[in-house]
Design a protein around this motif. Structure first.
Motif, PDB file in Angstrom:
ATOM      1  N   ASN A 234       0.830  -1.185   0.000  1.00  0.00           N
ATOM      2  CA  ASN A 234       0.000   0.000   0.000  1.00  0.00           C
ATOM      3  C   ASN A 234       0.872   1.244   0.000  1.00  0.00           C
ATOM      4  O   ASN A 234       2.098   1.169  -0.109  1.00  0.00           O
ATOM      5  CB  ASN A 234      -0.969   0.004   1.192  1.00  0.00           C
ATOM      6  CG  ASN A 234      -0.240  -0.021   2.535  1.00  0.00           C
ATOM      7  OD1 ASN A 234       0.945   0.295   2.635  1.00  0.00           O
ATOM      8  ND2 ASN A 234      -0.944  -0.425   3.573  1.00  0.00           N
ATOM      9  N   PHE A 235       0.248   2.407   0.129  1.00  0.00           N
ATOM     10  CA  PHE A 235       0.976   3.664   0.031  1.00  0.00           C
ATOM     11  C   PHE A 235       1.933   3.873   1.201  1.00  0.00           C
ATOM     12  O   PHE A 235       2.776   4.770   1.158  1.00  0.00           O
ATOM     13  CB  PHE A 235      -0.011   4.831  -0.042  1.00  0.00           C
ATOM     14  CG  PHE A 235       0.372   5.869  -1.051  1.00  0.00           C
ATOM     15  CD1 PHE A 235       0.189   5.640  -2.397  1.00  0.00           C
ATOM     16  CD2 PHE A 235       0.932   7.076  -0.667  1.00  0.00           C
ATOM     17  CE1 PHE A 235       0.548   6.593  -3.347  1.00  0.00           C
ATOM     18  CE2 PHE A 235       1.302   8.033  -1.601  1.00  0.00           C
ATOM     19  CZ  PHE A 235       1.103   7.788  -2.945  1.00  0.00           C
ATOM     20  N   PHE A 236       1.835   3.053   2.246  1.00  0.00           N
ATOM     21  CA  PHE A 236       2.672   3.204   3.434  1.00  0.00           C
ATOM     22  C   PHE A 236       3.744   2.129   3.519  1.00  0.00           C
ATOM     23  O   PHE A 236       4.377   1.955   4.553  1.00  0.00           O
ATOM     24  CB  PHE A 236       1.788   3.177   4.686  1.00  0.00           C
ATOM     25  CG  PHE A 236       0.631   4.120   4.606  1.00  0.00           C
ATOM     26  CD1 PHE A 236       0.800   5.474   4.860  1.00  0.00           C
ATOM     27  CD2 PHE A 236      -0.627   3.669   4.232  1.00  0.00           C
ATOM     28  CE1 PHE A 236      -0.276   6.347   4.762  1.00  0.00           C
ATOM     29  CE2 PHE A 236      -1.701   4.544   4.143  1.00  0.00           C
ATOM     30  CZ  PHE A 236      -1.515   5.882   4.407  1.00  0.00           C
ATOM     31  N   GLY A 237       3.923   1.387   2.419  1.00  0.00           N
ATOM     32  CA  GLY A 237       4.964   0.366   2.385  1.00  0.00           C
ATOM     33  C   GLY A 237       4.589  -0.933   3.054  1.00  0.00           C
ATOM     34  O   GLY A 237       5.451  -1.799   3.242  1.00  0.00           O
ATOM     35  N   GLU A 238       3.345  -1.096   3.417  1.00  0.00           N
ATOM     36  CA  GLU A 238       2.891  -2.320   4.074  1.00  0.00           C
ATOM     37  C   GLU A 238       2.456  -3.348   3.022  1.00  0.00           C
ATOM     38  O   GLU A 238       1.772  -3.005   2.049  1.00  0.00           O
ATOM     39  CB  GLU A 238       1.727  -2.010   5.020  1.00  0.00           C
ATOM     40  CG  GLU A 238       2.068  -0.992   6.108  1.00  0.00           C
ATOM     41  CD  GLU A 238       0.845  -0.504   6.852  1.00  0.00           C
ATOM     42  OE1 GLU A 238       1.012   0.132   7.905  1.00  0.00           O
ATOM     43  OE2 GLU A 238      -0.290  -0.757   6.375  1.00  0.00           O
ATOM     44  N   ALA A 239       2.851  -4.586   3.214  1.00  0.00           N
ATOM     45  CA  ALA A 239       2.499  -5.645   2.269  1.00  0.00           C
ATOM     46  C   ALA A 239       0.987  -5.856   2.242  1.00  0.00           C
ATOM     47  O   ALA A 239       0.320  -5.818   3.274  1.00  0.00           O
ATOM     48  CB  ALA A 239       3.215  -6.939   2.637  1.00  0.00           C
ATOM     49  N   VAL A 240       0.470  -6.076   1.036  1.00  0.00           N
ATOM     50  CA  VAL A 240      -0.966  -6.266   0.843  1.00  0.00           C
ATOM     51  C   VAL A 240      -1.186  -7.551   0.056  1.00  0.00           C
ATOM     52  O   VAL A 240      -0.540  -7.779  -0.971  1.00  0.00           O
ATOM     53  CB  VAL A 240      -1.596  -5.080   0.092  1.00  0.00           C
ATOM     54  CG1 VAL A 240      -3.067  -5.336  -0.201  1.00  0.00           C
ATOM     55  CG2 VAL A 240      -1.424  -3.792   0.884  1.00  0.00           C
ATOM     56  N   ASP A 241      -2.082  -8.386   0.548  1.00  0.00           N
ATOM     57  CA  ASP A 241      -2.495  -9.567  -0.211  1.00  0.00           C
ATOM     58  C   ASP A 241      -3.531  -9.134  -1.238  1.00  0.00           C
ATOM     59  O   ASP A 241      -4.699  -8.880  -0.905  1.00  0.00           O
ATOM     60  CB  ASP A 241      -3.083 -10.637   0.724  1.00  0.00           C
ATOM     61  CG  ASP A 241      -2.037 -11.211   1.667  1.00  0.00           C
ATOM     62  OD1 ASP A 241      -0.863 -11.259   1.271  1.00  0.00           O
ATOM     63  OD2 ASP A 241      -2.405 -11.583   2.800  1.00  0.00           O
ATOM     64  N   VAL A 242      -3.100  -9.012  -2.482  1.00  0.00           N
ATOM     65  CA  VAL A 242      -3.977  -8.496  -3.535  1.00  0.00           C
ATOM     66  C   VAL A 242      -5.083  -9.496  -3.822  1.00  0.00           C
ATOM     67  O   VAL A 242      -4.831 -10.674  -4.093  1.00  0.00           O
ATOM     68  CB  VAL A 242      -3.172  -8.198  -4.812  1.00  0.00           C
ATOM     69  CG1 VAL A 242      -4.103  -7.700  -5.919  1.00  0.00           C
ATOM     70  CG2 VAL A 242      -2.090  -7.181  -4.525  1.00  0.00           C
ATOM     71  N   GLY A 243      -6.305  -9.016  -3.737  1.00  0.00           N
ATOM     72  CA  GLY A 243      -7.465  -9.846  -3.998  1.00  0.00           C
ATOM     73  C   GLY A 243      -8.519  -9.076  -4.773  1.00  0.00           C
ATOM     74  O   GLY A 243      -8.246  -7.992  -5.312  1.00  0.00           O
ATOM     75  N   PRO A 244      -9.732  -9.594  -4.843  1.00  0.00           N
ATOM     76  CA  PRO A 244     -10.785  -8.917  -5.598  1.00  0.00           C
ATOM     77  C   PRO A 244     -11.078  -7.507  -5.100  1.00  0.00           C
ATOM     78  O   PRO A 244     -11.435  -6.630  -5.896  1.00  0.00           O
ATOM     79  CB  PRO A 244     -11.995  -9.846  -5.404  1.00  0.00           C
ATOM     80  CG  PRO A 244     -11.421 -11.177  -5.075  1.00  0.00           C
ATOM     81  CD  PRO A 244     -10.173 -10.904  -4.312  1.00  0.00           C
ATOM     82  N   VAL A 245     -10.935  -7.271  -3.790  1.00  0.00           N
ATOM     83  CA  VAL A 245     -11.254  -5.941  -3.244  1.00  0.00           C
ATOM     84  C   VAL A 245     -10.360  -4.874  -3.858  1.00  0.00           C
ATOM     85  O   VAL A 245     -10.819  -3.779  -4.200  1.00  0.00           O
ATOM     86  CB  VAL A 245     -11.115  -5.937  -1.707  1.00  0.00           C
ATOM     87  CG1 VAL A 245     -11.306  -4.527  -1.157  1.00  0.00           C
ATOM     88  CG2 VAL A 245     -12.119  -6.890  -1.075  1.00  0.00           C
TER      89      VAL A 245
END
Length: 275
Positions: A234-245
């Motif tokens: 995300n914009f804060f450098g935190e890992a994101v599990d990319v999904g449908p949302v």
């Protein structure tokens, strides 16, 4: 006694104007004016200047390194800032300069005119993005030649795809806002507020102060919505599990800033009196 003569039949019908010709005309109109030509020249000069300054910095400081991905990001900055003005002017200048009187006389089908302008803007956007990426590649090659560092080619197909998509979305937003407002100064002001000022100066402050802003901003800003899709963070450098949302968020920002103003603007152009 009257004499009847056979009068020749005049065919008042004419073949429809080919859509490709309309696209060429709309593309040419973007560069016919002195302002359009100089805007394009200045954009090109800024792209070259950005590459030159980047190479100068890395050449003078051995501790500073850059990769192909970094060059690509630097080269697309002038494109994303200046070239969308073409998308605005191709619509709004018709109404401010009253050339729409001629345009809609030669082509009464206003929907075809809007479609031709949209296609010409999209072609210009793709062309300038390709130019910026190509110059970025050239800069990366030169970087490997003038420094002791090796050129690093780390631009993935996924990153390149989303870079092009994000740039196109900003062009389309500028075009949609122009159809809605039909006023050059107002459209430019709104576009830069939404695309530049708010994401740089306002949204970061809100996100650090308010927890709800972190959840809301990806639904209203292209950059916040696209970041997880591009980098997985995300914009804060935190890992994101990319999904449908995440995909739904990005689609919603397109709906909010491109589809809604575009549809309303199209309806306004169809119904506004030509005078």
């Amino acid at each position: 006694m009257s004499t009847l003569t056979n009068q020749p039949t005049i065919d008042t019908t004419r073949p429809a104007i080919p859509f490709g010709r309309e696209v060429r005309v709309e593309t040419r109109k973007m560069f016919d004016t002195r302002g359009g030509r100089w805007l394009f020249i200045i954009t090109g000069l800024l792209i070259v200047l950005a590459m030159g300054l980047t190479l100068l910095v890395v050449a003078l400081n051995d501790e500073v390194t850059i990769t192909a991905s970094g060059f690509s990001d630097v080269m697309t900055i002038p494109v994303s800032i200046l070239v969308p003005i073409f998308a605005i002017l191709t619509v709004s200048s018709e109404w401010s300069q009253r050339t729409h009187l001629t345009t809609f006389t030669l082509q009464p089908n206003r929907g075809r005119v809007v479609a031709a302008k949209f296609v010409s803007v999209t072609l210009l956007a793709v062309g300038t993005i390709v130019l910026a990426v190509a110059l970025g590649a050239v800069g990366n090659v030169v970087y490997g030649l003038i420094t002791d560092h090796d050129a690093v080619w780390n631009v993935s197909g996924k990153q390149l795809f989303w870079t092009v998509v994000l740039q196109l979305v900003f062009f389309w937003m500028a075009f949609a806002l122009a159809t809605l407002l039909l006023n050059t100064p107002a459209t430019i002001a709104v576009f830069y507020v939404v695309a530049l000022i708010l994401p740089v100066m306002v949204y970061p402050v809100l996100s650090f102060i308010f927890e709800w802003a972190r959840d809301l901003l990806p639904w209203v800003d292209f950059n916040y919505a696209a970041m997880p899709l591009i980098s997985g963070e995300n914009f804060f450098g935190e890992a994101v599990d990319v999904g449908p949302v995440e995909y739904v968020r990005f689609a919603f920002t397109i709906f909010l800033w491109v589809v809604v103003p575009g549809v309303l603007g199209y309806l306004r152009i169809q119904r506004t009196e030509v005078k």
